[in-house]
Design a protein around this motif. Sequence first.
Motif, PDB file in Angstrom:
ATOM      1  N   ASP A  24       0.822  -1.205   0.000  1.00  0.00           N
ATOM      2  CA  ASP A  24       0.000   0.000   0.000  1.00  0.00           C
ATOM      3  C   ASP A  24       0.860   1.262   0.000  1.00  0.00           C
ATOM      4  OD1 ASP A  24      -2.686  -0.443  -0.248  1.00  0.00           O
ATOM      5  OD2 ASP A  24      -2.826  -1.267   1.772  1.00  0.00           O
ATOM      6  N   VAL A  25       0.333   2.271  -0.669  1.00  0.00           N
ATOM      7  CA  VAL A  25       1.100   3.501  -0.872  1.00  0.00           C
ATOM      8  C   VAL A  25       1.681   4.050   0.430  1.00  0.00           C
ATOM      9  CG1 VAL A  25       1.025   5.763  -1.939  1.00  0.00           C
ATOM     10  CG2 VAL A  25      -0.536   4.001  -2.703  1.00  0.00           C
ATOM     11  N   SER A  26       0.866   4.079   1.470  1.00  0.00           N
ATOM     12  CA  SER A  26       1.337   4.732   2.696  1.00  0.00           C
ATOM     13  C   SER A  26       2.440   3.924   3.370  1.00  0.00           C
ATOM     14  CB  SER A  26       0.173   4.940   3.661  1.00  0.00           C
ATOM     15  OG  SER A  26      -0.177   3.727   4.289  1.00  0.00           O
ATOM     16  N   LEU A  27       2.625   2.669   2.960  1.00  0.00           N
ATOM     17  CA  LEU A  27       3.648   1.835   3.599  1.00  0.00           C
ATOM     18  C   LEU A  27       4.906   1.697   2.761  1.00  0.00           C
ATOM     19  CD1 LEU A  27       1.319  -1.043   4.824  1.00  0.00           C
ATOM     20  CD2 LEU A  27       2.092   0.934   6.101  1.00  0.00           C
ATOM     21  N   THR A  45       7.039   3.818   1.462  1.00  0.00           N
ATOM     22  CA  THR A  45       8.206   4.586   1.878  1.00  0.00           C
ATOM     23  C   THR A  45       8.916   3.917   3.044  1.00  0.00           C
ATOM     24  OG1 THR A  45       6.771   6.418   1.357  1.00  0.00           O
ATOM     25  CG2 THR A  45       8.923   6.945   2.219  1.00  0.00           C
ATOM     26  N   THR A  46       8.124   3.367   3.991  1.00  0.00           N
ATOM     27  CA  THR A  46       8.776   2.743   5.146  1.00  0.00           C
ATOM     28  C   THR A  46       9.609   1.547   4.697  1.00  0.00           C
ATOM     29  OG1 THR A  46       6.805   1.439   5.540  1.00  0.00           O
ATOM     30  CG2 THR A  46       7.040   3.427   6.824  1.00  0.00           C
ATOM     31  N   ASP A  96      12.730   2.890   2.861  1.00  0.00           N
ATOM     32  CA  ASP A  96      13.681   3.465   3.815  1.00  0.00           C
ATOM     33  C   ASP A  96      14.356   2.375   4.634  1.00  0.00           C
ATOM     34  OD1 ASP A  96      13.255   5.962   2.920  1.00  0.00           O
ATOM     35  OD2 ASP A  96      11.897   6.582   4.529  1.00  0.00           O
ATOM     36  N   TYR A 134      14.074   7.524  -6.584  1.00  0.00           N
ATOM     37  CA  TYR A 134      14.269   7.750  -5.154  1.00  0.00           C
ATOM     38  C   TYR A 134      15.379   6.864  -4.589  1.00  0.00           C
ATOM     39  CZ  TYR A 134      13.167   8.280  -0.218  1.00  0.00           C
ATOM     40  OH  TYR A 134      13.224   8.531   1.111  1.00  0.00           O
ATOM     41  N   GLU A 156      -6.220   3.529   0.015  1.00  0.00           N
ATOM     42  CA  GLU A 156      -5.410   2.317  -0.100  1.00  0.00           C
ATOM     43  C   GLU A 156      -6.336   1.110  -0.199  1.00  0.00           C
ATOM     44  OE1 GLU A 156      -1.873   2.496   2.619  1.00  0.00           O
ATOM     45  OE2 GLU A 156      -3.146   4.013   3.519  1.00  0.00           O
ATOM     46  N   TYR A 191      -3.673  12.450   7.426  1.00  0.00           N
ATOM     47  CA  TYR A 191      -3.464  11.336   6.494  1.00  0.00           C
ATOM     48  C   TYR A 191      -3.159  11.856   5.094  1.00  0.00           C
ATOM     49  CZ  TYR A 191      -4.405   7.164   3.706  1.00  0.00           C
ATOM     50  OH  TYR A 191      -4.296   6.122   2.834  1.00  0.00           O
ATOM     51  N   LEU A 213       0.202  11.220   3.006  1.00  0.00           N
ATOM     52  CA  LEU A 213       0.234  10.647   1.656  1.00  0.00           C
ATOM     53  C   LEU A 213       1.036  11.538   0.715  1.00  0.00           C
ATOM     54  CD1 LEU A 213      -3.262   9.232   0.641  1.00  0.00           C
ATOM     55  CD2 LEU A 213      -1.159   7.991   1.088  1.00  0.00           C
ATOM     56  N   SER A 249       4.605  11.155   1.125  1.00  0.00           N
ATOM     57  CA  SER A 249       5.196   9.833   0.943  1.00  0.00           C
ATOM     58  C   SER A 249       5.262   9.409  -0.520  1.00  0.00           C
ATOM     59  CB  SER A 249       4.423   8.792   1.752  1.00  0.00           C
ATOM     60  OG  SER A 249       3.159   8.596   1.178  1.00  0.00           O
ATOM     61  N   ILE A 250       4.692  10.222  -1.432  1.00  0.00           N
ATOM     62  CA  ILE A 250       4.770   9.776  -2.826  1.00  0.00           C
ATOM     63  C   ILE A 250       5.934  10.437  -3.547  1.00  0.00           C
ATOM     64  CG2 ILE A 250       2.457   8.933  -3.315  1.00  0.00           C
ATOM     65  CD1 ILE A 250       1.688  11.736  -4.149  1.00  0.00           C
ATOM     66  N   LEU A 253      11.457  11.517   1.258  1.00  0.00           N
ATOM     67  CA  LEU A 253      10.102  11.010   1.476  1.00  0.00           C
ATOM     68  C   LEU A 253       9.888  10.750   2.954  1.00  0.00           C
ATOM     69  CD1 LEU A 253       9.613   8.492  -1.437  1.00  0.00           C
ATOM     70  CD2 LEU A 253       8.994  10.883  -1.322  1.00  0.00           C
ATOM     71  N   GLU A 254       8.678  11.035   3.405  1.00  0.00           N
ATOM     72  CA  GLU A 254       8.346  10.731   4.792  1.00  0.00           C
ATOM     73  C   GLU A 254       7.281   9.664   4.823  1.00  0.00           C
ATOM     74  OE1 GLU A 254       7.416  14.229   7.146  1.00  0.00           O
ATOM     75  OE2 GLU A 254       8.948  15.283   5.988  1.00  0.00           O
ATOM     76  N   ALA A 255       7.458   8.719   5.688  1.00  0.00           N
ATOM     77  CA  ALA A 255       6.520   7.604   5.727  1.00  0.00           C
ATOM     78  C   ALA A 255       5.434   7.861   6.767  1.00  0.00           C
ATOM     79  CB  ALA A 255       7.260   6.329   6.064  1.00  0.00           C
ATOM     80  N   ILE A 256       4.283   7.214   6.549  1.00  0.00           N
ATOM     81  CA  ILE A 256       3.252   7.209   7.579  1.00  0.00           C
ATOM     82  C   ILE A 256       3.495   5.944   8.408  1.00  0.00           C
ATOM     83  CG2 ILE A 256       0.786   7.184   8.051  1.00  0.00           C
ATOM     84  CD1 ILE A 256       0.340   8.259   5.239  1.00  0.00           C
ATOM     85  N   PRO A 257       3.745   6.088   9.697  1.00  0.00           N
ATOM     86  CA  PRO A 257       4.042   4.879  10.480  1.00  0.00           C
ATOM     87  C   PRO A 257       2.813   3.984  10.617  1.00  0.00           C
ATOM     88  CG  PRO A 257       3.813   6.782  11.906  1.00  0.00           C
ATOM     89  CD  PRO A 257       3.746   7.303  10.504  1.00  0.00           C
ATOM     90  N   GLY A 258       3.054   2.734  10.990  1.00  0.00           N
ATOM     91  CA  GLY A 258       1.945   1.803  11.237  1.00  0.00           C
ATOM     92  C   GLY A 258       1.282   1.348   9.959  1.00  0.00           C
ATOM     93  N   SER A 259       0.155   0.639  10.092  1.00  0.00           N
ATOM     94  CA  SER A 259      -0.559   0.196   8.908  1.00  0.00           C
ATOM     95  C   SER A 259      -2.062   0.374   9.116  1.00  0.00           C
ATOM     96  CB  SER A 259      -0.206  -1.253   8.580  1.00  0.00           C
ATOM     97  OG  SER A 259      -0.223  -2.040   9.734  1.00  0.00           O
ATOM     98  N   PRO A 260      -2.833   0.349   8.018  1.00  0.00           N
ATOM     99  CA  PRO A 260      -4.278   0.590   8.125  1.00  0.00           C
ATOM    100  C   PRO A 260      -4.932  -0.396   9.091  1.00  0.00           C
ATOM    101  CG  PRO A 260      -3.606   0.520   5.827  1.00  0.00           C
ATOM    102  CD  PRO A 260      -2.431   0.105   6.631  1.00  0.00           C
ATOM    103  N   ARG A 295      -1.921   6.088  13.864  1.00  0.00           N
ATOM    104  CA  ARG A 295      -0.844   6.406  12.925  1.00  0.00           C
ATOM    105  C   ARG A 295      -0.606   7.911  12.841  1.00  0.00           C
ATOM    106  NH1 ARG A 295      -2.074   3.631   7.338  1.00  0.00           N
ATOM    107  NH2 ARG A 295       0.183   3.765   7.106  1.00  0.00           N
TER     108      ARG A 295
END
Lengths: 345, 327, 297
Positions: free
Chosen positions: A205-208, A210-211, A214, A239, B43, B250, B254, B257-258, B268-275, B290
């Motif tokens: 998923d997009v939001s994951l 990057t993690t 990285d 990137y 997502e 959120y 997003l 992070s793209i 890029l900065e990530a969003i920690p955790g998961s849905p 998150r």
Amino acid sequence: MSDAFYMRWREMNRTEIVRVENLKKYFPVEKSFLEKLLTRTRGFIRAVDDITFSVLRGEVFTLAGESGCGKTTTGKIILGLVPPTSGRVFFRDREITNLKPEELRLLRRRMQIIFQDPYASFNPRMKIGDAIGHPLEIHGLASGLEKRKKVLSMLERVGLTPPEQFIELYPHQLSGGQRQRAAIARSLILNPEFIVADEPVSMIDVSLRTTIIDLMLDLKRELQLTYLFITHDLAVAKYISDRVAIMYLGKIVEMGEKEEIFSNPLHPYTQALLSAIPVPNPDRKRRIIELKGEVPSAIRIPMGCRFHPRCPFAEEACQKEEPELTVVSASHLVACHLAKGSEHA
Amino acid sequence: MEKQLLAVEGLTVEYWARRGRVRAVDSVSFTLDRAETLGVVGESGSGKSTLGLSLIRLIPPPGRIIGGHLWLEGTDLLKLREEEMRNVRGRKIAFVFQDPMTSLNPVKKIGEHFVELIRTHEPKTGREEALRRAEKLLNDVGIQSERINDYPHQLSGGMRQRVMIALSIALNPSIVIADEPTTALDVIVQAKILDLLKNVQNVYAMALILITHDLSIALERCNKILVMYAGQMVEYASVENIYNKPQHPYTRGLLKSIPNIELAEQKLEAIPGSPPDLLNPPRGCRFWPRCPSSIGKCREREPQPVETEPGHFVRCFLHEVAGNESN
Amino acid sequence: MTRLEVKRSMLASIVPGLASLGKKGLAGWLVVIGTLIVVSIVFMTLIAPWITPYDPSTRGINVGRPLTPPNPQFPFGTNDLGQDMLSRTIAGGSVMLQVAVLSVIICIIIGVPLGLFSSYVGGMLDRTTCLVMDSVYAFPGLILAIAIAATLGRGVVNMALSIAVVYVPSYFRVIRSQVLSIKETPYVEAAKSIGAKNRTILFKYILPNVVPSIVVVATVNFADAILTAAGLTFIGLGVEVDIPDWGWDLANGRRLLPSGVWWVITFPGIFIILLALGFTLVGEGLSELLNPKLAER
């Protein structure tokens, strides 16, 4: 230190870890019984068609291209998962094509792979801890408590905490991102030097994403890894990579330092590919370079330059002669008749 | 002609799974004007596809629309009988699916798909006339009319998606919903298909709802964006506002992070955790575990969408003060 | 631990297991009902020596007047030899169950490794095995079993063998198709890339994922073996007359049916059908429950 000098200094001080020479992989076309009776000739899918490149120690080298361009096959040939039709692969100056099974097994400790699909790359009936510890067992490197300790610390390292809990879970109990972390843990447990990462984030998923990227970059620094990164997503390639090779229909059409490829793309295919990537900016109205038609079948590759039927700039020479990958600057190679021409001008 | 075409009010969809009830779409509201493009971004598991299907009332069981209104030109689609609804599908609202191979019948020629569609909705139309219309439609989407006699497997992925688009515009609908229309395609073909969608949208004066996981595509191609998270609409605004002043953490995450291919250096900065697991969503706001800026009450109560400025809705306590705090 | 205690602890572990299966919907219930049927018939057969009112073997000839219709003394009536049909029905499952269990064991021992190796190795070996298996499969099962049984002669082992020959191809085909798809999965490729040997891949990565299908085929195999065993005894290729057996009674009852004697054929027939039904229910239920796609939910 001038840029050019720095570049040369870096080139001199960096050693090749993997070299691929004239690699080819032709898959025979499956034919029906009737076709076998009627025709003698055997068709081939030219998945990888004579490519040469090397990966330097400590870099992220990316093979990028659309589906079916041969990037994944190349990665699997390097790891000995698919035998090449011809050509040679070297790992630290030692040829590793056609190794005996036992030698290949030993080599596995030093080169590993991360697969695209985190859902399918784990045995559904094996607990995560067992799956990650299995390589240690196979190579007789650790067992029992020692193995458990190594697995726990590796799980912690890839961010699956608390590791004592994850060790007992089955793959389906993990989310996609967690599974990909576990896959990274499995590929690193033998302490390899070279990792083939085959689209490791395309199903995340997009939001994951990057993690995961990285994490891979952190691990690279920490464990002095070298990555061969395979992707269709040039934004991700930009990137993560140091150097990039663009593949089209089994061939590398352009290769060079990331900055060169992205700021000064010379091959019309690279230019089209870059122009087609969506940009997350509503104010920016970009011009998409139109290509004619779609990627032809790898069974009937066009004569001359394989890109010429779709190329907006194709000339007569392009139909007759296949361009070689040639050096245009210290860190930039391109396989295009026109790009060479423009260099002279 | 009135400008507003579709108004969705508090649309709620639930699934009955073995382990419990899942609210896949939780009270989503938005409006769609004529010839407008709305991007629905989220997502996997965010409920964006369910939202799309519920607009034409095609939620597969065990899913059910349990509340809300779907006003299409003044009629509430949720009040229609099934036969009446069938008339709406294709004629008023058309759907383009992600995988064009599975949505075309492999044993039927391309032309027959058009004949069937057209004659179902317009029984008086003759076969020949339907085929003639099919040829024109195929031409409009950039496919030679001879292809009318081909079977789906003889076309490439990109061409099949063109055929799907031609089918969707065949009855001149006022809305086309495209659910991840380019996810299965390579980037060059993707750009072509998106251009084509834009084109037919202009020519046929339709509104387009583009459902995608790719915020870049939505930013590039849409007028308005609705961001979904865990079944809820977290932000809904014009594309400019989403890009220049995103309000929900959120959406901000997003955007950071793209990767953007045009930027020279990008961190890029990530969003920690998961849905979250929708069977067991967190108490309070669904995003707080998150969220980098969550406050005490995020864990206690669920924020409601507020309009922070005309047309900009956000579901977050941090912006409740700015909007009208009615409840 | 006494025998009774063992039984009790087994029951204690089975009952909650069955109860939780019931929560998994229709498929769970199929398994529960099927298991209950099979277990009760097996149990009945096991304790037959203690519960049969009369001796069901040839020593029990003329315990009543021959061909007595069902009555309070002989609830299932008597046959033409004057044997009590209730006793024969209670004890008559033993041969069939032995044959079925034995044939399933033989099938698993032969079919599973054959399917695993042949499809994993591929090439000529696989093609040859496939050809042989397909030609056996193409034969009408019962006729083949009859032919083999006729050659081998009577007896439980021979019956089991002749049934096994018919069913090995089913195991082979199911396992082969599974292995062929599992072989291509990324997790097998991942196992190769960590340096796992073929043996490890076969037994740790492929076999555990094939087991559910083996279980399903085995239950279907059980049901079919029961019916085939009945068929073999029916045409006289089964066991000695001395041993009570539903198949033998079926054949005997068919002979007597035209003269209006319905009870000799009915009761053993019902039990054969029940037993086969029990196994089929378990098989159908399991095949749905063990389907990995459904299990993911």
